[in-house]
Scaffold this active site. Structure first.
Site, PDB file in Angstrom:
ATOM      1  CG  HIS A  54      28.916  15.055  94.008  1.00 13.99           C
ATOM      2  ND1 HIS A  54      28.186  14.422  94.992  1.00 13.99           N
ATOM      3  CD2 HIS A  54      27.997  15.613  93.189  1.00 13.99           C
ATOM      4  CE1 HIS A  54      26.887  14.582  94.769  1.00 13.99           C
ATOM      5  NE2 HIS A  54      26.747  15.303  93.678  1.00 13.99           N
TER       6      HIS A  54
ATOM      7  CG  ASP B 163      23.641  13.568  93.906  1.00 14.82           C
ATOM      8  OD1 ASP B 163      23.574  14.800  94.027  1.00 14.82           O
ATOM      9  OD2 ASP B 163      24.379  13.001  93.075  1.00 14.82           O
TER      10      ASP B 163
ATOM     11  CD  GLU C 116      21.902  17.799  88.998  1.00 11.08           C
ATOM     12  OE1 GLU C 116      22.292  17.295  90.065  1.00 11.08           O
ATOM     13  OE2 GLU C 116      22.657  18.033  88.046  1.00 11.08           O
TER      14      GLU C 116
ATOM     15  CG  HIS D 149      23.557  18.414  93.445  1.00  5.86           C
ATOM     16  ND1 HIS D 149      24.691  17.703  93.079  1.00  5.86           N
ATOM     17  CD2 HIS D 149      24.017  19.580  93.964  1.00  5.86           C
ATOM     18  CE1 HIS D 149      25.765  18.415  93.356  1.00  5.86           C
ATOM     19  NE2 HIS D 149      25.387  19.568  93.897  1.00  5.86           N
TER      20      HIS D 149
HETATM   21  C1  LIG Z   1      24.278  14.304  87.779  1.00  2.00           C
HETATM   22  C2  LIG Z   1      24.225  14.426  89.247  1.00  2.00           C
HETATM   23  N1  LIG Z   1      24.401  13.176  89.899  1.00  2.00           N
HETATM   24  C3  LIG Z   1      25.164  15.480  89.816  1.00  2.00           C
HETATM   25  O1  LIG Z   1      25.767  15.218  90.807  1.00  2.00           O
HETATM   26  N2  LIG Z   1      25.242  16.655  89.178  1.00  2.00           N
HETATM   27  C4  LIG Z   1      26.103  17.684  89.654  1.00  2.00           C
HETATM   28  C5  LIG Z   1      25.895  19.011  89.002  1.00  2.00           C
HETATM   29  C6  LIG Z   1      27.550  17.266  89.554  1.00  2.00           C
HETATM   30  O2  LIG Z   1      27.969  16.580  88.611  1.00  2.00           O
HETATM   31  O3  LIG Z   1      28.304  17.740  90.435  1.00  2.00           O
HETATM   32 ZN   LIG Z   2      24.926  15.732  92.889  1.00  4.88          ZN
END
Ligand SMILES: C[C@@H](N)C(=O)N[C@H](C)C(=O)O
Ligand SMILES: [Zn+2]
Length: 235
Positions: free
Chosen positions: A134, A141, A203, A206
């Site tokens: 991110h 997400d 997930e 995501h």
């Molecule tokens: C936990 C979730 N919101 C998420 O974004 N997971 C990915 C792997 C991340 O932390 O980049």
């Molecule tokens: Zn994510």
């Protein structure tokens, strides 16, 4: 290190731009801002230009199937400081759920909790070769909202630390409700992948375009490819 961290990053320099929120449904208030995550002057509702274009495209595909449904944005751009905050917050949440006290944790308990946290959260790395997805402006997400504005039940909330977060968790169930959850997850996946995204195998919510995870998943799906990542860490 995750397998996708082997992918080289060739930063293309594309701008991080504001997501046109009027086109989408949006989780409000923002789930991490309301916890006090340190965004400073920044906003989570930013993504790289091509990622925004693809997200709009994904919603156009959704509209061809279900004209009044919308993609709901839960989270998008996340500075490394916010990634760190959320990882620490999740660590604290697990301690609370397990009715433990941080000061009394054994090294094994501590290790076990970190493993649970890093099942779904990326490490808040400041190494330019291993950015959290991110923090590159390439990951988003999302979930789905139907024509009457109801958030679709996907069978587990976003960010739950459990196997229910795995995209195919409900795939082989004979329960009609579970089949619905899987159908919703598949619908979200289908429109996002048609628009060029890849989905995180751990997930259901995501998705990313142009980051290391995207390149790695694309190369896995088509071994003739040797894509590199076009987006690295922004801050
Ligand atoms: C936990 C979730 N919101 C998420 O974004 N997971 C990915 C792997 C991340 O932390 O980049
Ligand atoms: Zn994510």
């Amino acid at each position: 290190m995750r397998p996708y961290h082997q992918i080289p990053i060739v930063e293309c320099g594309e701008l991080l731009i504001e997501i046109p929120l009027k086109l989408f449904a949006v989780e409000s208030p923002h789930p991490y801002e309301k916890l006090g995550a340190p965004y400073g002057e920044r906003s989570p509702y930013y993504l790289r230009q091509s990622v925004v274009d693809n997200l709009v495209q994904a919603q156009n595909y959704l509209h061809l199937l279900l004209p009044n449904w919308q993609i709901q944005i839960f989270d998008a751009y996340r500075p490394v400081a916010v990634q760190q905050f959320m990882v620490d917050y999740s660590f604290g949440e697990v301690i609370e759920q397990r009715k433990l006290t941080e000061a009394d944790l054994s090294p094994e308990q501590r290790q076990d909790i970190w493993e649970a946290v890093y099942e779904i959260w990326a490490v808040p790395s400041l190494d330019e070769q291993t950015p959290p997805p991110h923090s590159t402006g390439a990951a988003v997400d999302v979930t789905l909202v139907n024509g009457t504005g109801q958030i679709m039940n996907m069978g587990s909330p976003i960010d739950e630390l459990s196997e229910r977060s795995h995209p195919d968790y409900y795939a082989n169930s004979s329960h009609p409700e579970a089949q619905q959850y899987h159908a919703h997850r598949q619908l979200l996946r289908d429109v996002m992948l048609k628009a060029g995204f890849q989905r995180n195998p751990r997930e259901w919510w995501h998705f990313s375009y142009g980051d290391q995870m995207w390149a790695w998943l694309s190369n896995q799906a088509n071994p003739a490819n040797s894509l590199t990542a076009r987006y690295g860490r922004l801050a």
